[in-house]
Scaffold this motif. Structure first.
Motif, PDB file in Angstrom:
ATOM      1  N   ASP A   1    -111.312 -43.555-100.364  1.00 29.60           N
ATOM      2  CA  ASP A   1    -111.374 -42.580-101.588  1.00 29.60           C
ATOM      3  C   ASP A   1    -112.755 -42.811-103.078  1.00 29.60           C
ATOM      4  O   ASP A   1    -113.313 -42.147-103.004  1.00 29.60           O
ATOM      5  CB  ASP A   1    -109.999 -43.357-102.804  1.00 29.60           C
ATOM      6  CG  ASP A   1    -108.735 -42.653-101.558  1.00 29.60           C
ATOM      7  OD1 ASP A   1    -108.863 -41.329-101.312  1.00 29.60           O
ATOM      8  OD2 ASP A   1    -107.840 -43.486-102.108  1.00 29.60           O
TER       9      ASP A   1
ATOM     10  N   GLN B   1    -107.306 -45.525 -96.159  1.00 28.46           N
ATOM     11  CA  GLN B   1    -107.536 -44.415 -97.482  1.00 28.46           C
ATOM     12  C   GLN B   1    -107.847 -45.290 -98.269  1.00 28.46           C
ATOM     13  O   GLN B   1    -108.952 -44.202 -99.404  1.00 28.46           O
ATOM     14  CB  GLN B   1    -105.588 -44.699 -97.530  1.00 28.46           C
ATOM     15  CG  GLN B   1    -105.586 -43.992 -98.705  1.00 28.46           C
ATOM     16  CD  GLN B   1    -106.015 -41.611 -98.117  1.00 28.46           C
ATOM     17  OE1 GLN B   1    -106.044 -41.743 -96.737  1.00 28.46           O
ATOM     18  NE2 GLN B   1    -107.298 -40.816 -98.994  1.00 28.46           N
ATOM     19  N   GLU B   2    -108.172 -46.087 -98.983  1.00 32.23           N
ATOM     20  CA  GLU B   2    -109.146 -47.173 -99.421  1.00 32.23           C
ATOM     21  C   GLU B   2    -110.338 -46.572 -99.215  1.00 32.23           C
ATOM     22  O   GLU B   2    -111.314 -46.425-100.816  1.00 32.23           O
ATOM     23  CB  GLU B   2    -108.384 -48.940 -99.549  1.00 32.23           C
ATOM     24  CG  GLU B   2    -109.592 -49.184-101.103  1.00 32.23           C
ATOM     25  CD  GLU B   2    -109.131 -50.571-101.236  1.00 32.23           C
ATOM     26  OE1 GLU B   2    -109.416 -51.322-102.391  1.00 32.23           O
ATOM     27  OE2 GLU B   2    -107.879 -51.290-100.044  1.00 32.23           O
TER      28      GLU B   2
ATOM     29  N   ALA C   1    -112.557 -39.309 -90.280  1.00 32.51           N
ATOM     30  CA  ALA C   1    -112.679 -39.456 -91.790  1.00 32.51           C
ATOM     31  C   ALA C   1    -114.474 -39.229 -92.234  1.00 32.51           C
ATOM     32  O   ALA C   1    -115.485 -39.587 -91.241  1.00 32.51           O
ATOM     33  CB  ALA C   1    -112.726 -40.837 -92.151  1.00 32.51           C
TER      34      ALA C   1
END
Length: 330
Positions: free
Chosen positions: A8, A4-5, A30
């Motif tokens: 983002d 997720q990092e 993704a």
């Protein structure tokens, strides 16, 4: 760094992540188009349906990574390690996979059209149903040498691909589309090409010793100086094939269609050509010692100066053929 990092940071405009550790990360679906991840560790990560087209993924560790359905079109994957990775249905069209490790990878139904696979190791990989049209696997001065030993390419679409000098020993290419493929100098020993479509393929100087070509379509192929000793070519279609100096010693060509073939100086000694159709074939100076030609059709064939000592001609049809001594068969 977790999945997720990086998603983002990428969404915020960051694209350079060289050498990061993303082992086991969840990057399902993704959108990472054009990302720079060269040298990163993604082993065991989940990238199913991820978008990685035009990404820099050089020397990335993808060992055991799940990449099913992922888009890797035109990605830079040189030296990447895909050992035991799952690429089922992935698209790698135009990708640069030079020197990549794809051993034991699952490439079932994958799209590898126009991919550069020179020097890639695909030994033991499953490429069943994969599309490799226009892919490049050729050897160039032994700098890049593709290895596909033991790979499964059953019913794969490889039309027009370049396998010059490639190691394809014991590969399963049964039922594959191999039209106009370049196999010049390739090692196809004991490979399974039964039922494959090789129309117009180039097999000049290829090693076909012990290869299974049963029922294959070899119409108009180029087999100059190829070695097919003890190969199984029973029932094959070799219509109009160009095969001067080919070595078919002890090969099984029973029931084969050899009409209009050019086999001048070919070695057919001890080969089984029973019931084969050799009408209009060119066999000038061919070596047919102890060849089984029982019930073969040799109408209008040219056998001038052929060596036929010990050949079995029981039931053979020789009408119009030019025999070794220049006489015309009746």
């Amino acid at each position: 760094m977790d999945g997720q990092e990086i998603i983002d940071l990428y969404a915020a405009g960051e694209t350079k992540f060289s050498g990061v550790n993303l082992s086991g990360a969840n990057l399902y679906a993704a959108d990472l188009i054009g990302i720079i991840l060269n040298g990163a560790d993604l082993h065991g990560a989940t990238l199913i349906f991820a978008y990685l087209s035009r990404a820099n993924l050089k020397k990335v560790n993808f060992v055991g990574t799940k990449l099913g359905g992922a888009n890797l079109n035109q990605a830079w994957l040189t030296g990447a390690n895909f050992h035991n990775a799952d690429l089922h249905g992935a698209s790698l069209q135009g990708a640069d996979l030079r020197n990549a490790d794809l051993t034991l990878a699952n490439l079932l139904d994958a799209n590898l059209m126009l991919a550069d696979l020179r020097g890639a190791d695909l030994s033991g990989a499953n490429l069943t149903g994969a599309c490799l049209r226009g892919a490049n696997l050729r050897e160039e001065k032994r700098i890049y040498l593709a290895n596909l030993r033991g790979a499964i390419l059953h019913k794969a679409d490889l039309q027009g691909s370049d396998f010059q000098g490639a190691d394809l020993a014991k590969v399963n290419l049964s039922g594959a589309n191999l039209r106009e493929v370049n196999f010049r100098g390739a090692d196809l020993r004991e490979a399974n090409l039964s039922g494959a479509d090789l129309k117009g393929a180039f097999l000049t100087e290829a090693n076909l010793v012990g290869t299974n070509l049963q029922g294959a379509n070899l119409a108009k192929v180029k087999l100059e100086r190829a070695r097919a000793i003890e190969a199984d070519l029973s029932g094959v279609n070799l219509h109009s094939a160009v095969m001067p100096d080919v070595n078919f010693n002890k090969a099984n060509l029973s029931g084969a269609n050899l009409c209009f073939t050019r086999m001048n100086r070919a070695d057919l000694s001890r080969a089984n050509l029973s019931r084969a159709n050799l009408s209009e074939a060119e066999l000038v100076e061919a070596y047919l010692a102890r060849t089984n030609l029982s019930e073969a059709i040799l109408s209008n064939a040219n056998l001038i100066r052929a060596e036929m000592s010990g050949a079995n001609l029981v039931g053979a049809y020789l009408r119009g053929a030019t025999l070794p001594d220049g006489k015309i068969g009746t």
